[in-house]
Design an enzyme around this catalytic site. Structure first.
Site, PDB file in Angstrom:
ATOM      1  N   ARG A 114       0.848  -1.204   0.000  1.00 13.55           N
ATOM      2  CA  ARG A 114       0.000   0.000   0.000  1.00 13.55           C
ATOM      3  C   ARG A 114       0.887   1.259   0.000  1.00 13.55           C
ATOM      4  NH1 ARG A 114      -3.567  -3.518   2.686  1.00 13.55           N
ATOM      5  NH2 ARG A 114      -2.749  -3.351   4.786  1.00 13.55           N
ATOM      6  N   PHE A 139     -10.417  -6.196  -7.415  1.00 14.60           N
ATOM      7  CA  PHE A 139     -10.332  -7.115  -6.275  1.00 14.60           C
ATOM      8  C   PHE A 139      -9.964  -6.323  -5.016  1.00 14.60           C
ATOM      9  CE2 PHE A 139      -8.971  -9.185 -10.179  1.00 14.60           C
ATOM     10  CZ  PHE A 139      -9.840 -10.246 -10.283  1.00 14.60           C
ATOM     11  N   ASP A 180     -15.010  -4.564  -6.456  1.00 11.78           N
ATOM     12  CA  ASP A 180     -14.986  -5.903  -5.849  1.00 11.78           C
ATOM     13  C   ASP A 180     -16.330  -6.545  -6.145  1.00 11.78           C
ATOM     14  OD1 ASP A 180     -13.096  -7.364  -3.531  1.00 11.78           O
ATOM     15  OD2 ASP A 180     -15.170  -8.086  -3.607  1.00 11.78           O
ATOM     16  N   ALA A 222     -14.424  -8.143 -11.769  1.00  8.72           N
ATOM     17  CA  ALA A 222     -13.247  -7.415 -12.264  1.00  8.72           C
ATOM     18  C   ALA A 222     -12.902  -7.805 -13.701  1.00  8.72           C
ATOM     19  CB  ALA A 222     -12.056  -7.668 -11.347  1.00  8.72           C
ATOM     20  N   ASP A 268      -5.303  -7.582  -7.476  1.00  8.66           N
ATOM     21  CA  ASP A 268      -4.952  -8.385  -6.288  1.00  8.66           C
ATOM     22  C   ASP A 268      -6.011  -9.465  -6.096  1.00  8.66           C
ATOM     23  OD1 ASP A 268      -3.859  -9.320  -3.941  1.00  8.66           O
ATOM     24  OD2 ASP A 268      -4.692  -7.713  -2.705  1.00  8.66           O
ATOM     25  N   CYS A 286      -1.450 -14.430  -4.509  1.00  5.50           N
ATOM     26  CA  CYS A 286      -1.305 -14.823  -3.101  1.00  5.50           C
ATOM     27  C   CYS A 286      -1.374 -16.339  -2.938  1.00  5.50           C
ATOM     28  CB  CYS A 286      -2.333 -14.115  -2.232  1.00  5.50           C
ATOM     29  SG  CYS A 286      -4.021 -14.505  -2.659  1.00  5.50           S
TER      30      CYS A 286
END
Ligand code: SAH
Length: 386
Positions: A202, A218, A240, A270, A290, A330
Site C-alpha cells: 500500500r 479485487f 470488488d 473485475a 490483487d 497470493c
C-alpha cells in the site's frame, strides 16, 4: 518419551533445513495417536530427526516444532516462541501501525497459529485439526503475550464460523497504518479481518498515486484505494464482486476524510470491468490486480495460470504508455518466477513492453521461515508500461 513416528522417505535434510511438514505418505504412524499429540520423528535407522505434533487423519500428518532432542514441545515452548514473535514485531512494526500480524504460524515456528492484532483485538486463525486441539493453549499464550481486549478464533475445520472467545467487541474496530485508517470486521471479514500482508505494498501504491487515475480491482475493503486517494490520486475506481466489501471501502474513505464524490465504487466482476477498459484503453493509468488465490493447490495450477494471464493481459491492454500495473498473486504455488513468466506472456499478448520496477512480498510482520517455500505466498510486482 513421546511416541515415535518413522519416516519412510528420506526427508531428514528437508526437516533439518527448516521445512516443518511431513505428509501421510512419508510416514509410518503407530496406532492410538490423537490430534495434537506430541510425537518424535525418527529416520529409518531409528535416529531422532524432529519433535512435533500429529494429526493422524490429515494428509498433513506431522508438523515439526523442534529438531532439538532436548527440547520439549509443550505450552512453555509455545509461550517462548510467541514472546520471540512479539519481539520481532517490536523491532519491525512502527509504533503508529496498530494492525499487524503477531504470529505467522510455521514461519514463526508456531505450527497452526496465525494471530493478527487489530487495535488490541486478537484475531486468531488456527490451522487444521492441530488448531482445534491446541486452541485453548493458543488463546492462553496470546492472552499472556499480547493482553488483548478481545479474542476471536476461526478455524476452517470448525463448525459455525468465527467465535468471540474472550473479552468484548463493542463498536467498530479501527486500525491505523501511519496516515491511513481502516475499519476491520474481525468477526465477519475475510482472512482474519483485513489484508495486513499488503501494508508495505500500500505504501508503494501511495508513492505512485499523485495525479493518477487508479483502477483497483479485487479491492476488498479498499486498502489500496485509500492509499492512492490519500496520496493525491485524481480518481480511484474501487471494484470488488462483493457488495458489502465495496460499502466498507466507502466507509474507509470517509474514515480518512476523503470525499467520495471524485471517486467510483463498483460491486462488479473485475474481469468484466477490465474487458470494458481493454476495449477503450487509456482511462486509467494505474491498475491494481490483487485477486484471490486462483491456485489453492497444485491441481488447479494450469487453470490458475490462465486466469492470471487473462487478467494481466486485459489490464495491460487497458493501460496507456507510461501507465503502471501493480499485480499480485497470493498462492504459494505461484512463485515469483511464475508470476514474472505470466506477466511476460501477457505483455506479449497485449503488445506492450514492460519494465519491472519492483518485486516484493508481504511485510516484515509476515516473516518467512528458511527452508519453507510455502511461506513466500505473496508476490507483488510493479511494472511500467511502454
Ligand atoms: N486487495 C484487497 C484484498 C483482495 S482479496 C486488499 O488489499 O485488502 C480478493 C478479493 O477479490 C475479495 O474481496 C473478493 O470478494 C474479490 N473477488 C473475487 N472474485 C472477484 C471477481 N471476479 N471480481 C471482482 N472481485 C472479486
Amino acid at each position: 518419551m513421546p511416541p515415535a513416528l518413522t519416516l519412510t522417505q528420506r526427508l531428514e535434510a528437508h526437516l533439518r533445513n527448516g521445512h516443518p511438514w511431513v505428509f501421510r505418505d512419508a510416514l509410518h504412524l503407530p496406532q492410538g495417536l490423537r490430534d495434537g499429540d506430541v510425537a518424535d520423528l525418527h529416520d529409518a535407522a531409528g535416529r531422532f530427526v524432529a519433535r512435533g505434533t500429529v494429526e493422524p487423519d490429515s494428509p498433513l500428518t506431522f508438523r515439526a516444532w523442534t529438531t532439538r532432542e532436548d527440547e520439549a514441545v509443550n505450552e512453555d515452548l509455545l509461550l517462548r516462541r510467541l514472546h520471540r514473535a512479539r519481539s520481532l514485531r517490536d523491532d519491525l512494526v512502527p509504533p503508529d501501525v496498530t494492525g499487524f500480524r503477531l504470529c505467522h504460524g510455521e514461519n514463526d515456528h508456531i505450527p497452526g497459529l496465525q494471530c493478527d492484532l487489530y487495535d488490541g483485538v486478537a484475531s486468531l486463525r488456527t490451522d487444521g485439526r492441530l488448531g482445534l486441539a491446541w486452541e485453548e493453549r493458543f488463546v492462553r499464550a496470546v492472552q499472556e503475550v499480547a493482553n488483548p481486549r478481545a479474542v476471536v478464533v476461526r478455524n476452517p475445520h470448525a463448525e459455525g464460523g468465527p467465535r468471540l472467545v474472550a473479552g468484548h467487541l463493542d463498536g467498530e474496530v479501527v486500525i491505523s497504518e501511519g496516515d491511513r485508517l481502516f475499519t476491520v470486521d474481525v468477526l465477519h471479514g475475510q482472512k482474519t479481518g483485513f489484508f495486513l500482508d499488503q501494508r508495505d505494498n500500500r505504501d508503494r501504491i501511495a508513492r505512485l498515486a499523485l495525479g493518477r487515475r487508479v483502477l483497483n480491482c479485487f479491492a476488498y475493503t479498499g486498502g489500496f484505494s485509500v492509499a492512492a486517494a490519500l496520496h493525491g490520486a485524481e480518481h480511484v475506481t474501487t471494484v470488488d464482486i462483493a457488495a458489502p466489501a465495496v460499502e466498507t471501502a466507502q466507509r474507509n474513505f470517509t474514515l480518512n476524510d476523503i470525499p467520495l464524490a471524485p471517486h467510483a465504487f463498483r460491486a462488479a466482476d473485475a474481469f468484466d470491468v477490465l474487458a470494458e477498459q481493454a476495449a477503450h484503453p487509456g482511462r486509467y493509468d494505474l491498475i491494481i490486480l490483487d485477486p484471490p488465490s486462483f491456485a489453492p493447490n497444485k491441481k488447479t495450477l494450469p487453470r490458475a495460470r490462465k486466469a492470471y494471464g487473462k487478467l494481466n493481459e486485459l489490464a495491460l491492454k487497458a493501460l496507456p504508455p507510461g501507465g503502471w500495473l501493480a499485480t499480485a498473486s497470493c498462492s504459494s504455488h505461484i512463485r515469483e518466477i511464475d508470476l514474472l513468466d505470466i506477466l511476460a506472456e501477457a505483455a506479449h499478448a497485449a503488445r506492450r513492453e514492460l519494465t519491472i520496477a519492483s518485486v516484493s512480498g508481504a511485510g516484515a510482520d509476515h516473516p518467512r521461515r528458511l527452508g519453507f517455500p510455502e511461506g513466500a505466498y505473496l508476490n507483488f510486482i510493479l511494472a511500467w508500461v511502454a
